[in-house]
Design an enzyme around this catalytic site. Structure first.
Site: not given
Length: 387
Positions: A83, A136, A157, A159, A194
Site C-alpha cells: 500500500r 489508492g 476493488t 467495493d 439467534r
C-alpha cells in the site's frame, strides 16, 4: 525491443493473476516486447537501486508464457502487493539508499519521492507501465502519467467503487463468496434461534453489501452511505425473527457503516493513503442486539474470506479481457487510459476520470432507507450491477 512493466498495488483480489497472464500472453503475441513484473506494487520503484551492479532481483522479475502459464487458476497476485504511495511516503517506508535525498516532509510528515520513482523507471529503461489497483494505487498512476510516463491502468476493488467504470476486478467473487458464507451461517443461526450479524468489506461504498444482501435474501442490510439507528434496527430484526418459522434473523453490515451521530470504526495507524484499518461496527451491532434481546448473537466478520481463493467465472472473464485490452492499448501507444466497462461494453477512459468523482450506491434508487434493506422493484432498464 520495447520493455513494458506491470505491477499490482493495494489489497489483493481474485482476478489479478488472470489479468497478468492475459496481458503477458496478448503482448507476446506480437514481436518486439520484453515484459517485467515489478514486485510489491509502487514500493518496487523506491527499493530498486539505480546502479548497474545493484542486486534488484527482489523487486523485479521477468514475465513470460512459462511462468504465467497457470497463475490464473489461483487468487491473489504472483507479483505481491503493498500500500505504498511514493508521493506520500512515511519515513519508516523510505529505503536506506533514499534517506539522504528524501527532502523535507509535508505537514503530515510524509515525503514526496516521486522523483526517485521516476529515476527507477528511467534506470529500468521502461517504455511503458501497467498498474492494477484501486483508488489508492491509481492515484499515483495518475501522478506518473502527469510526469510523462506512458501508463495504462486496470481497476480492481471488491467495493466496485473506482469512478469511471461499471466494473472492477474482484467485485463478483467478493459478492459470490459473501452470499455463500451468509447462507452457510444460517444453519447455526436457525439451529440456535439467534440473530446473525455478518460484517462485509466496504469503506465508503455499500455496493458489495447491498448486492450480497439482495442475493442472499438477508432480512436487513446496513450500508456505508446511510447512518442507522441501533434501536430501530433491533425492532426490525426482532419482528423478522418472529415472522421466521425457524426463529432467526440476519443483518449484513458494511464495515464503513455508521450509527447516526457517530463515525466509522477504525483502528491502528493510517496507511500510505491515509486510511486506518476499518472494521468492528458489526461487533457494536452484535453487542447491542445481545443487550436488547438478552440472548447470544452470532457475529461473523467475513473480511479476507471475501477476497480469498480463485476468481469466479465473471471475474475470470473480465480479468482476461482487461489484461488483453491493456496490452492492445500499450501496443498502439494509446496510453494515459484506464480500461473499463461502461454501459456494459469494454472501453478505455482517460486515466484522469478516476479522480473526477466518487462512486457510491444510488440510495434513492436501490435502498429502502426506512427499512434498512435493498430496494429493487423493477429492473427494466437498470444497469447490470444495480449501481
Amino acid at each position: 525491443m520495447k520493455r513494458i512493466a506491470i505491477l499490482t498495488g493495494g489489497g489483493d483480489v481474485p482476478g489479478l493473476n488472470a489479468a497478468i497472464k492475459a496481458f503477458v500472453g496478448r503482448l507476446l503475441d506480437h514481436d518486439g516486447y520484453e515484459i517485467v513484473g515489478l514486485r510489491r506494487g509502487w514500493a518496487s520503484l523506491l527499493n530498486i537501486i539505480p546502479e548497474p551492479d545493484a542486486d534488484n532481483s527482489a523487486w523485479i522479475t521477468p514475465l513470460g508464457r512459462i511462468n504465467t502459464r497457470s497463475i490464473d487458476r489461483f487468487g491473489g497476485t504472483m507479483l505481491h502487493t503493498s500500500r505504498i504511495n511514493p508521493s506520500i511516503s512515511k519515513l519508516e517506508h523510505i529505503p536506506e539508499h533514499l534517506l539522504q535525498s528524501k527532502g523535507e516532509p509535508d505537514e503530515r510528515g510524509r515525503y514526496d519521492l516521486t522523483a526517485a520513482a521516476l529515476r527507477a523507471i528511467d534506470f529500468l529503461k521502461l517504455d511503458g507501465l501497467v498498474a492494477l489497483g484501486g483508488d489508492g494505487t491509481l492515484t499515483f498512476a495518475r501522478r506518473l502519467h502527469n510526469e510523462g510516463v506512458p501508463l495504462v491502468a486496470i481497476p480492481k476493488t471488491m467495493d466496485n467503487d473506482v469512478f469511471g467504470t461499471d466494473y472492477c476486478l474482484g467485485f463478483s467473487t467478493a459478492v459470490t463468496r459473501s452470499v455463500m458464507f451468509i447462507n452457510d451461517l444460517r444453519t447455526g443461526a436457525g439451529s440456535h434461534e439467534r440473530f446473525l450479524v455478518v460484517e462485509l468489506f466496504g469503506r465508503y461504498s455499500g455496493e458489495t453489501c447491498l448486492l450480497s444482501s439482495y442475493l442472499a435474501g438477508v432480512d436487513r442490510a446496513v450500508i456505508a452511505e446511510v447512518p442507522f439507528d441501533c434501536d430501530k434496527l433491533y425492532h426490525l430484526l426482532d419482528a423478522d425473527r418472529s415472522d421466521n418459522p425457524s426463529n432467526y434473523a440476519v443483518v449484513a453490515v458494511s464495515e464503513g457503516a455508521t450509527i447516526i451521530g457517530g463515525g466509522t470504526i477504525e483502528s491502528g495507524e493510517a496507511d500510505a493513503y491515509g486510511n486506518r484499518k476499518l472494521g468492528g461496527i458489526g461487533g457494536i451491532v452484535s453487542d447491542y442486539l445481545e443487550k436488547r434481546s438478552r440472548d447470544k448473537v452470532i457475529y461473523q466478520r467475513l473480511a479476507y474470506l471475501m477476497r480469498s481463493g480463485a476468481p469466479d467465472s465473471l471475474d475470470q472473464l473480465v480479468a482476461n479481457n482487461y489484461g488483453s485490452l491493456a496490452a492492445d492499448l500499450m501496443r498502439r501507444g494509446d496510453t494515459g487510459k484506464m480500461v473499463a466497462v461502461v454501459d456494459g461494453r469494454y472501453t478505455a477512459v482517460p486515466i484522469e476520470v478516476g479522480s473526477s468523482g466518487r462512486k457510491r450506491v444510488d440510495v434513492d434508487r436501490f435502498y429502502d432507507v426506512a427499512n434498512y434493506r435493498p430496494k429493487v422493484a423493477d429492473v427494466m432498464g437498470m444497469p447490470m450491477f444495480l449501481h
